[in-house]
Design a protein around this motif. Structure first.
Motif: not given
Length: 265
Positions: A177-182, A233-239, A241-248
């Protein structure tokens, strides 16, 4: 002004029909996302060329703001489509129509024409603001405030997209998960950038007259709804949540969904 807006609508319809024909030929409508930004840039330039008596400084400022935002986004999304291929969202939307042999009609009515109406509405502050700014007058302070907000928006969008592109290009980041920079301060810096850029353009439109701002406020309001509640945000995060699980899930716990904020924890 209504005649010139009608001319813009005719230009947009012609461009949409050409691209619809191409999408039917290649069996893919996904490149419409690139036209979302580029189309707004085209309408801004067309409006600027149509200003009666020649465009003033405010009209030029609004045109440059819109064109810079739109053509950059269009180029970025077109390059992404060329690299990654068909967007799964559109494939899902048109799946049943494709199976029933109704792809061409559905692509036109459910994708291209619907997007054209929304594109025209969202970009209405730019079109109206430009067409209403033919007088050779100095740029009002309110327009400079809009430019400042727009500048914040394009910074978040352009830098956020650049950081995401670099992150995805590194095979070592697969599944991460990208969590650096902006992306440390907002989970969607590019969406926040769109939001800020278009409210900035709307403020510049307001500098041409509050009646024009009132008539076009549907543009930034609908864009805000789209980015935060509908297809952003809503539609993108549904995917995700499934693809990255606990990390996301952990990233969501720490990071603001939309407006940039210091990370929690």
């Amino acid at each position: 002004m209504f005649e010139l807006l009608a001319l813009n609508a005719a230009i947009l319809l012609a461009l949409v029909l050409i691209q619809w024909a191409i999408s039917v030929k290649i069996n893919d409508v996904s490149f419409i996302d690139a036209f979302w930004g580029a189309g707004m840039g085209i309408l801004a330039v067309a409006s600027w060329l149509h200003v009666q008596g020649g465009p003033g400084a405010l009209a030029t400022l609004i045109m440059v703001m819109t064109a810079a935002w739109g053509f950059r986004l269009g180029g970025y999304l077109f390059a992404r489509w060329r690299k990654e291929g068909e967007d799964k969202r559109y494939k899902m939307i048109l799946k049943k129509d494709h199976e029933a042999g109704n792809f061409a009609r559905a692509a036109l009515t459910r994708v291209w024409l619907m997007q054209a109406v929304l594109l025209f509405a969202v970009s209405s502050p730019a079109q109206v603001g430009i067409l209403a700014s033919g007088a050779p007058a100095p740029i009002p302070p309110l327009a400079w405030a809009g430019f400042a907000l727009w500048s914040v928006g394009v910074f978040f969008e352009w830098v956020g997209d650049w950081q995401l592109t670099r992150f995805k290009a590194d095979p070592a980041n697969h599944g991460k998960v990208l969590d650096t920079g902006l992306w440390r301060y907002t989970r969607h810096p590019n969406y926040f950038g769109d939001f800020a850029a278009w409210w900035g353009i709307w403020l510049a439109c307001a500098a041409a007259g509050w009646q024009y701002a009132a008539a076009t406020i549907i543009g930034p309001l609908f864009l805000t709804f789209t980015l935060t509640k509908w297809s952003g945000v809503t539609l993108l995060e549904k995917g995700l949540d499934k693809s990255k699980g606990d990390k996301y899930a952990d990233y969501k716990r720490r990071t603001s969904a939309f407006f940039p904020m210091p990370p929690r924890g």
